[in-house]
Every structure is written in C-alpha cells, then in structure tokens.
Design a protein around this motif. Structure first.
Motif, mmCIF file in Angstrom:
data_model
loop_
_atom_site.group_PDB
_atom_site.id
_atom_site.type_symbol
_atom_site.label_atom_id
_atom_site.label_comp_id
_atom_site.label_asym_id
_atom_site.label_seq_id
_atom_site.Cartn_x
_atom_site.Cartn_y
_atom_site.Cartn_z
ATOM 1 N N ARG A 141 15.066 -8.839 7.261
ATOM 2 C CA ARG A 141 13.997 -8.960 6.257
ATOM 3 C C ARG A 141 12.732 -8.306 6.783
ATOM 4 N N THR A 142 12.014 -7.666 5.887
ATOM 5 C CA THR A 142 10.700 -7.102 6.204
ATOM 6 C C THR A 142 9.662 -8.127 5.788
ATOM 7 N N VAL A 143 8.810 -8.508 6.726
ATOM 8 C CA VAL A 143 7.805 -9.530 6.427
ATOM 9 C C VAL A 143 6.442 -9.048 6.906
ATOM 10 N N LEU A 144 5.437 -9.279 6.080
ATOM 11 C CA LEU A 144 4.061 -8.905 6.404
ATOM 12 C C LEU A 144 3.327 -10.198 6.767
ATOM 13 N N ARG A 145 3.283 -10.495 8.077
ATOM 14 C CA ARG A 145 2.716 -11.775 8.534
ATOM 15 C C ARG A 145 1.196 -11.691 8.675
ATOM 16 N N VAL A 190 -3.678 -16.355 -6.837
ATOM 17 C CA VAL A 190 -2.250 -16.652 -6.986
ATOM 18 C C VAL A 190 -1.624 -15.677 -7.983
ATOM 19 N N SER A 191 -0.295 -15.514 -7.900
ATOM 20 C CA SER A 191 0.377 -14.588 -8.807
ATOM 21 C C SER A 191 1.622 -15.249 -9.409
ATOM 22 N N TYR A 192 2.133 -14.624 -10.450
ATOM 23 C CA TYR A 192 3.318 -15.116 -11.171
ATOM 24 C C TYR A 192 4.405 -14.059 -11.041
ATOM 25 N N ASP A 193 5.629 -14.485 -10.748
ATOM 26 C CA ASP A 193 6.730 -13.528 -10.584
ATOM 27 C C ASP A 193 8.006 -14.144 -11.160
ATOM 28 N N GLU A 194 8.575 -13.494 -12.207
ATOM 29 C CA GLU A 194 9.779 -14.057 -12.839
ATOM 30 C C GLU A 194 10.962 -13.089 -12.845
ATOM 31 N N ARG A 248 13.023 -12.285 -5.070
ATOM 32 C CA ARG A 248 11.581 -12.492 -5.234
ATOM 33 C C ARG A 248 10.953 -12.976 -3.928
ATOM 34 N N TYR A 249 11.667 -13.859 -3.215
ATOM 35 C CA TYR A 249 11.170 -14.311 -1.914
ATOM 36 C C TYR A 249 10.954 -13.110 -0.985
ATOM 37 N N ARG A 250 11.946 -12.217 -0.924
ATOM 38 C CA ARG A 250 11.852 -11.045 -0.055
ATOM 39 C C ARG A 250 10.665 -10.155 -0.444
ATOM 40 N N ARG A 251 10.478 -10.000 -1.751
ATOM 41 C CA ARG A 251 9.377 -9.159 -2.238
ATOM 42 C C ARG A 251 8.029 -9.748 -1.826
ATOM 43 N N GLN A 252 7.897 -11.070 -1.957
ATOM 44 C CA GLN A 252 6.644 -11.723 -1.581
ATOM 45 C C GLN A 252 6.442 -11.703 -0.062
ATOM 46 N N ASP A 253 7.539 -11.817 0.706
ATOM 47 C CA ASP A 253 7.448 -11.702 2.171
ATOM 48 C C ASP A 253 6.869 -10.343 2.551
ATOM 49 N N ALA A 254 7.390 -9.302 1.917
ATOM 50 C CA ALA A 254 6.967 -7.931 2.232
ATOM 51 C C ALA A 254 5.545 -7.653 1.760
ATOM 52 N N ALA A 255 5.092 -8.385 0.752
ATOM 53 C CA ALA A 255 3.722 -8.215 0.245
ATOM 54 C C ALA A 255 2.716 -9.039 1.042
ATOM 55 N N GLY A 256 3.220 -9.979 1.871
ATOM 56 C CA GLY A 256 2.329 -10.770 2.723
ATOM 57 C C GLY A 256 1.898 -12.110 2.157
ATOM 58 N N THR A 257 2.545 -12.577 1.075
ATOM 59 C CA THR A 257 2.151 -13.843 0.432
ATOM 60 C C THR A 257 2.634 -15.038 1.269
ATOM 61 N N PRO A 258 1.726 -15.910 1.724
ATOM 62 C CA PRO A 258 2.129 -16.997 2.628
ATOM 63 C C PRO A 258 3.030 -18.065 1.990
ATOM 64 N N PHE A 259 2.897 -18.304 0.657
ATOM 65 C CA PHE A 259 3.658 -19.386 0.013
ATOM 66 C C PHE A 259 4.325 -18.910 -1.269
#
Length: 514
Positions: free
Chosen positions: A400-404, A442-446, A453-464
């Motif tokens: 996984r690519t994650v932006l920490r 905050v953002s909405y993703d459906e 979606r989890y992976r996408r948010q990980d890569a974008a740097g979203t903490p939760f």
C-alpha cells in the motif's frame, strides 16, 4: 543514489496525482521552476503556515506579526546590500551550454562522498546487527573518517574562497575534484562569474517617469523598515520579535529539485531584536527553539542536523542551518542568523532617520542587534510531503502507498464513507459531515468498494476514514479507521469528533514545545 532519484520521481508524480502540486500554466508547457499548489497542497501549505504562526506569534507574548508589501522603495535594497552583493557564483559548461551554480556543483560532489559514508554505515549495521554502535563507527572506521575529513575540507575551502570572492579558486576546486557537467559529461568549464538574483520591474504610468523597483528577494527588510513603527505602536520592550510570512522572488538560474528551489517562493521569518552583546545567548536559544518545533512534528530526529556556516553573510557574526534529509540528501530547511546591527544601522544611514531603542533599564538609546530565524514554507512542504510518502508491504503480500503526513497538518482530517449508496447510509454520512465540518476539513467518498476507498484516502494522506454501514442504522455507531496503523474501532457517532480532535488539534502538538 538511484534509489534516491526514484523516490524523488515518485514524490513529484504523487504530488500531481493526488492534487498537491501542479506545474504552473502546464497547458502552455509550464514555466521553469514555478509551481501551483493544488487543492490538497493549498490546505497543507496553510496548515504548515498556521502551525508556524501559532508557535511563533500566538505562543510568545513578546512576538507580533506583520504583513509588509512586496514592493518597497528601491533604496531599501541598496541599504540592505542586495543591489551590490546579492549574487550567485555561476559557471557555464562550454560543450552543453548549460549554466550551473558553482557552489551547488561542489555541494553535490560532497553529497556523493556523504552517500559513501551512508553506504558504509548501512553495511556495518547489517554486519553487526543489534550490537552496532553508529557513533563509534563514524569516529573510528578509517574509511568513513577519511570520507568525512575529505568532505569537510572541500566545504571549508569553498566557503573561504566564496567569502574572499576568490572565484578563480572556486573554479580550480571544481577542476581538481574532476566535476563533470551532468548533461555533457565534460570538464570544459568557463570562469566563475557573479550573477545578481533580483527581479527588476517598474512603477509608474509612463516609461519616462517610471521608478525602477525590485520584487523583494526576502521578507526580512519589510520587518526592519517597520521596526520603529511596530515598537512604538505596540509599546514593545526589548527583547521582542516581529514575524512575517510572505512571498519572495529570486531569479534563480539553476532552479531545480521540484519546489525546493523556485523563482517565486514563500518565507516564514522572524527577526528578534535584542541588546547588543546578548546575541550569543539568544542565537543559542533560537537554534534550540527552532529544532524543537521541527521535532514536534515527529518526523524523526535522525532526519535533522545543524550545519554551522563556514562562509558568513556580510551582516552576520554567527549562522547555522537546520538541514533535513530530503530524498536528494541533507539540505538547508531553515537558517538561524545573528545579524548584529547591520540592517537597522544601514537603514538608519541611508534613510537619515533614527532607528534606535531607548532602553529604560540602561537609560540609553542604541541600535538593537537582531537574531533571525528564516524557513522556506515551500521547503517545509517538501520535507513533510517527501518524508510522509511511504510504501509498505502488508501481511497479505500486497503493497500500500500511504502518505503519513502528521495528522495536525493533513489537508483533509477525515473522509466519511457510506458502505453502499442506498438504504439511507449516504444521508447519515452527510449528517456526520455537516456536524464535523465546523471544526475539521472533511470529505465524502462513495465511489468503489470500501477497501479501495481506504487505499485512496491513505495515498491522499487522510488520517481517518469513518464508515457508515447497516449497523449504524440500528445503534448510531460507525467504524473509524486510522490511516497509519489501519486499526479499526467501532464508536458512537457522538464520539467521533473527540477522537479526531485528540489527533489533529494543534494545541496537543504544540504542547510538546513547552
């Protein structure tokens, strides 16, 4: 070195793909060394700026902030020394017709020597395992000590030559080191020449009467010319500081390494006015304070180091950089300078106006001395972003690519995801967003399966990530997933705000500075 280059390429492509940084006016093939901050980049930049401002201005009762104009009277730059001395040493390769900064060519050569040290350390660490003592190895291994001495000697000689403006010796050093042009691979160099970095412009409606101006190459002078205005209107007592965040412009001939060196950039500077004679003490304090601020973000003590200047600017009696380990090696992130009374003294001379402080304790007036802290906002952005971008192998063998990004700086604090797009789940998700958006971005993703979606948010740097599912309909609970650990917990909707706040509140991060 190849791995570093690959990592840096990934940083640049990830910044574009996830809406952090775009090439300026890209549809017209862009403008060299000029970049636009995209939707996520603008948020990250704002958060870094605010984290600095709170720590510097809000948390110190003797530091205030200003916002000076970019245009300044041209005599400002004569007084500051920029008209006569704001130069870079440039050298051309006759075969490739490419122009380089001579000092950067030498520093890149030294970086290759330092990379050899890192390689030796990595080999030894692998060989000795847990019993490896890095400090002892660095000071006793003959090969490593030899590399370190060689690197130090090169930088010392370069610093002394630049200070004496002995450009012939700078060229001689390049030739002795066998430095080749990165494009042509040849050593066919011109002499080293000085090049002034200020952008010129004009103020006025007609060419005949227009005044020659410069775009400011630094924000500090806006503070110095306002020293007395701020001191009197704010009834400030020495020691006190004036802080500013703003754009500066430099006609960099060798602008490279993405947003590390740009022609238009942003600085976060603070000038601290003190009694003459106390500069050594305050210089030490501000070095310590600024390093604490960096370390509060949790990006690893091993990624920072101090570098004391061999070559001092004409105004300084001490100077150090806080360097950060970028993908292309340790480079300057922030400068701490003891500027003596050069700036105020020079503006006093050129303007004919007294820029002095009456010290009631000493019952005398004097031109204050100054200790400066100056950090590039764009460089800080690159430090945070490049350190945060990581690839990790998971237990199931996938990567996984994650932006920490430190949660306090993350552009979007939480994404709210309905498990499916029906059964009333999107409505509850929007209800949660409407409540959280007062305090957090905050953002909405459906779209797509929830794992994607989890992976996408990980890569974008979203903490939760907050997932709304069918159980939410029954008991008003949601699943909250943590980006860094991927841990998931079931919590009441009412508890979500406090869980996020605990992780992202600036107060909790800045308390580490106390």
């Amino acid at each position: 070195m190849v791995k570093q280059e690959d990592k840096f390429k990934k940083v640049i492509s990830h910044a574009k793909e996830y809406g952090y940084v775009f090439q300026s006016s890209e549809i017209y093939d862009g403008l060299s060394a000029v970049y636009d901050y995209a939707q996520n980049g603008a948020e990250l930049k704002k958060n870094i700026r605010e984290y600095w401002w709170k720590a510097m201005v809000q948390m110190n009762d003797n530091i205030v902030g200003i916002d000076a104009a970019i245009f300044m009277h041209p005599t400002t730059w004569k007084a500051s020394g920029h008209v006569d001395a704001f130069n870079d040493p440039l050298i051309d390769n006759k075969d490739s017709k490419k122009r380089y900064r001579a000092d950067v060519l030498i520093e890149d050569h030294v970086a290759k020597i330092e990379a050899k040290i890192d390689k030796e350390v990595a080999k030894a660490a692998k060989r000795f395992g847990d019993s490896f003592d890095k400090e002892q190895f660095l000071t006793t291994n003959p090969r490593v000590v030899g590399y370190a001495e060689k690197a130090a000697a090169i930088l010392k000689r370069m610093g002394q030559s630049l200070e004496k403006e002995d450009l012939a010796d700078v060229k001689a050093l390049i030739e002795e080191l066998g430095i080749v042009c990165p494009v042509s691979g040849s050593k066919n160099w011109t002499d080293v020449k000085q090049f002034n970095l200020m952008f010129g412009t004009k103020l006025g409606a007609s060419a005949d009467t227009a005044m020659e101006l410069y775009l400011r190459p630094e924000t500090a002078q806006g503070i110095f010319v306002n020293f007395l205005n701020v001191q009197k209107s704010g009834r400030m007592k020495i020691p006190f500081g004036i802080a500013q965040v703003g754009k500066a412009f430099r006609n960099e001939i060798v602008a490279r390494q993405f947003i590390f060196r740009q022609r238009e950039f942003e600085q976060m500077e603070m000038q601290f006015f003190i009694r003459p004679g106390s500069q050594k003490e305050w210089y030490g304090k501000w070095k310590e304070n600024r390093m604490k601020w960096h370390l509060s973000l949790g990006m690893g003590e091993e990624n920072y180091r101090f570098h004391d200047h061999e070559k001092l600017a004409h105004y300084a009696d001490a100077a150090a950089d806080i360097e950060f380990k970028f993908p292309f090696g340790f480079k300057e992130l922030e400068g701490i300078h003891s500027r003596t009374d050069f700036d105020l003294g020079s503006h006093e001379k050129f303007s004919g106006k007294k820029l002095q402080y009456f010290d009631p304790e000493l019952n005398e007036s004097y031109v204050p001395y100054v200790v400066e802290t100056s950090i590039g906002l764009d460089r800080m952005f690159l430090a945070v972003f490049s350190h945060a971008l990581q690839e990790e192998e998971l237990e199931n063998g996938t990567v996984r690519t994650v932006l920490r990004i430190p949660a306090v700086l993350a552009p979007t604090k939480a994404a709210v995801l309905p498990l499916i797009k029906r059964d009333g789940l999107p409505e509850i998700a929007h209800e949660i967003i409407d409540d959280l958006k007062w305090d957090f971005n905050v953002s909405y993703d459906e779209k797509d399966a929830v794992g994607r979606r989890y992976r996408r948010q990980d890569a974008a740097g979203t903490p939760f990530c907050i997932t709304v599912d069918h159980q939410t309909l029954e008991d008003r609970t949601v699943t909250i997933r943590h980006r860094d650990s991927m841990e998931q917990q079931r919590v009441a909707i009412d508890a979500v705000r406090n869980i996020i706040a605990e992780e992202v509140d600036m107060k909790n991060w800045l308390k580490k500075l106390a």
